[in-house]
Design an enzyme around this catalytic site. Sequence first.
Site, PDB file in Angstrom:
ATOM      1  N   GLU A  76       0.843  -2.803  12.608  1.00 20.07           N
ATOM      2  CA  GLU A  76       1.047  -4.253  12.588  1.00 20.07           C
ATOM      3  C   GLU A  76       1.498  -4.831  13.928  1.00 20.07           C
ATOM      4  OE1 GLU A  76       3.696  -4.588   9.268  1.00 20.07           O
ATOM      5  OE2 GLU A  76       2.067  -4.422   7.817  1.00 20.07           O
ATOM      6  N   LYS A  98       2.954   0.741  16.271  1.00 18.31           N
ATOM      7  CA  LYS A  98       4.044   0.806  15.290  1.00 18.31           C
ATOM      8  C   LYS A  98       3.784   1.980  14.344  1.00 18.31           C
ATOM      9  CE  LYS A  98       6.144  -2.007  11.632  1.00 18.31           C
ATOM     10  NZ  LYS A  98       5.933  -3.152  10.734  1.00 18.31           N
ATOM     11  N   GLN A  99       2.543   2.157  13.987  1.00 17.53           N
ATOM     12  CA  GLN A  99       2.156   3.280  13.126  1.00 17.53           C
ATOM     13  C   GLN A  99       0.696   3.608  13.391  1.00 17.53           C
ATOM     14  OE1 GLN A  99       3.398   0.481  10.084  1.00 17.53           O
ATOM     15  NE2 GLN A  99       2.097   1.582   8.682  1.00 17.53           N
ATOM     16  N   TRP A 142       0.836  -1.214   0.000  1.00 12.62           N
ATOM     17  CA  TRP A 142       0.000   0.000   0.000  1.00 12.62           C
ATOM     18  C   TRP A 142       0.865   1.256   0.000  1.00 12.62           C
ATOM     19  CZ3 TRP A 142      -1.973   2.727   4.905  1.00 12.62           C
ATOM     20  CH2 TRP A 142      -1.056   2.592   5.945  1.00 12.62           C
ATOM     21  N   ASP A 143       2.143   1.080   0.304  1.00 14.81           N
ATOM     22  CA  ASP A 143       3.094   2.201   0.275  1.00 14.81           C
ATOM     23  C   ASP A 143       2.958   2.981  -1.035  1.00 14.81           C
ATOM     24  OD1 ASP A 143       3.912   0.039   1.959  1.00 14.81           O
ATOM     25  OD2 ASP A 143       5.911   0.870   2.138  1.00 14.81           O
TER      26      ASP A 143
HETATM   27  C1  BGC Z   1       4.852  -1.479   7.536  1.00 13.26           C
HETATM   28  C2  BGC Z   1       3.822  -1.533   6.427  1.00 13.26           C
HETATM   29  C3  BGC Z   1       4.527  -1.309   5.101  1.00 13.26           C
HETATM   30  C4  BGC Z   1       5.659  -2.280   4.916  1.00 13.26           C
HETATM   31  C5  BGC Z   1       6.451  -1.999   3.663  1.00 13.26           C
HETATM   32  C6  BGC Z   1       5.930  -2.502   7.249  1.00 13.26           C
HETATM   33  O1  BGC Z   1       6.921  -2.444   8.239  1.00 13.26           O
HETATM   34  O2  BGC Z   1       4.243  -1.744   8.772  1.00 13.26           O
HETATM   35  O3  BGC Z   1       2.825  -0.547   6.620  1.00 13.26           O
HETATM   36  O4  BGC Z   1       3.607  -1.446   4.078  1.00 13.26           O
HETATM   37  O5  BGC Z   1       6.537  -2.194   6.007  1.00 13.26           O
HETATM   38  O6  BGC Z   1       7.042  -0.752   3.732  1.00 13.26           O
END
Ligand code: BGC
Length: 726
Positions: A474, A588-589, A334-335
């Site tokens: 996550e 984490k985010q 999704w980035d």
């Molecule tokens: C993040 C995800 C991201 C992925 C790739 C993960 O560590 O939590 O949101 O899509 O890294 O960058």
Amino acid sequence: MTISENWLIRETAFDPERLHHKETVFTIGNGYLGTRGAFEEGYPGATPATLIHGVWDDAPLFFTELANAPDWLPFVLTVDGERFGLDRGEVLCYERVLDMRAGTLRREVRWRSPAGREVDVSIERFASLADEHVLAIRYRVTPLNGPAKIELRAGLDAYTDNWGLRHIEWLAQGSSDPQYLWMHSRTLKTNIELAYAAHLAVDDISGVEYHFWDADGRPTSVAHFTLSQGQTATAAKLITIYTSRDTDDPLAAAQAKLERAVEAGYARLREAHIAAWADEWAQCNVTIEGDDAADRALRYSLFQLLIAAPRHDDRVSIGAKTLSGFGYRGHVFWDTEVFILPFFTYTRPEIARNLLLYRYHTLPGAHQNAGAEGYEGAYYAWESAETGVETTPKWWPHPDGSLVRIWTGDIELHIISDIAYAVDQYWRVTGDDDFMRDYGAEIILDTAAFWGSRVEYNAEADRYEVTDVIGPDEWHDHVDNSVYTNRMIQYHLGLAFEVLDWLDEHAPEKGAELRRRLDLSHERLARWRDIEAKIKINYDPETGLMEQFDGYFDLRDVDIADYEPRTQAMDTLLRESGIDPNDTQLLKQPDVIMLLCLLADAYDDRARRANWDYYAPRTDHRYGSSLGPTFHAILACRLGMPEVAYEHFMHAAGADLEDSRGNAAEGIHGASCGGMWQAAVLGFAGLRVTPDGYRVEPHLPRHWKRLCFAFRHRGQPVEAVVENNK
Ligand code: BGC
């Protein structure tokens, strides 16, 4: 012409400890391929890599990865028989400069050989933006203390690997004339052919002798000559690359292209390349006056996105680590749609369109993902590669030797609505109705059909729920009713109706075709309406506060301050002290902050403030996800806190240039780069596209004088200047 320092990334000393980090930082590319900043002459332990869009090969655990293509860099110098290298002799002066305006990487070294020979070496390379199949290296050498016998070896190398895993099989090589060489290879499992041709020429030196070295997999053109003290030789190595993804006969194409490149010569190829970069920057540069560090770091992020962006291929997309390293194996997350795409949507819509078409072309893979789980419609993979079939590893090898189960590929569903959201944004900013009619509508409706079958009805409560998912954060898996996921589903279904109405009005035939083909029956649409109205959204209308998922507020509240000072992510520290991050409120985010940015108009300042106050202190900004800081910057601007936003912005800026997270060796943090543009333009400048046009609501940090940026609104180029009048 003097080039402002803000267009340059400069390294003034070589530090072997930073070898892999700097290989990432000095990645160059042209949207067809990316090449890490490894040295032409090699270095012990180096990870040279050239990643070409679409050149996938099978990989254990990770299903598939972008194969490290044959190396086009090898250029070895010997001086009176002694081989030049930074691991031997003495480095007397050193400088490496990435010139972002010109798209060139240059290195100047003054070196003393173990036997005491001193030389100046100057090497410049670029991957042509004017012709994506052309690469070039210019090599200059000057003996400083006496005449010297020089040998220059310009080769190709098929013996590459991805962290030890080989993907390339050498097939054949040859040379019609010692200055010319070619090499044919292919990927081991996917049989993608790669053809390289190369040419070496030393200018204006008499008596140069050329030889061809026919070592299998390492064809090399060698030049011998003698230089007097102070005399400079300039050599050029031109390389062309085609794969069987480009043409049926890649070798013939590479050789024909090389002929033309040799005719043009290094200087003209370089001119065309620089002109192409000038065009590019005219469309998308951003300037921050009053803050050189921020200005340069933002430009660097844009440079890294521009060199990874496919210009002539709509069957590939930008992976989380761009084309700059092996991290995440080239997979697309999704980035791309949420973080990276807006930069292209606003400045280079042709590129944004290619990236969205990648999602259109991978709809069959998304159907397969849905079918495999017993759902309808299109279920986009959490990690996507060539076909769109899920490529998230199920297991991940932990450094301690154990295998860790990865759930994201099973249940991190929000990407499905994120892609619909990106299509919607693209449409509103560009006004590209043809894209919406021909492709975008289908993406939005087909993915809506997935939700229609995935969302669960809770009869007792008369509402819809989505259980057992992972939201963007996550550190909490297997959660129910993630507010980010559910609210984005609600938005997505609303969008589906809007698009259907639009089709009925503007493209009724297409509307009828999609209704028929996707089986959008009256019952199905009625269910979507019902879900939209009754999906559970954890939002407290009294306070505006959202609960990240069911039961989140009941989890253990951990104070990050108790763990300071620290050099590790909070999930690791928690686990070490026997606490499962799932059982805490640490993030984490920030799901909720993301939501407030994406659906900005759906929320008021009270909701923004309440959620900021709750979630920002509970997020591991430093070592959690690199995706977090730029969205904190955007929301902080919206809340009128540009100084707080600035801290997050500069924190994001350090992810690659400073390696502040300690993982830049694995590749560029593409999402963070895209987030930097969004923070600058949508955050600090406060650009908003509205149904009647656009406006800015600036919140510049006090020390910024001016923020200038270019974008296109509905096809019209706009030059915006936001002054700081504080
Ligand atoms: C993040 C995800 C991201 C992925 C790739 C993960 O560590 O939590 O949101 O899509 O890294 O960058």
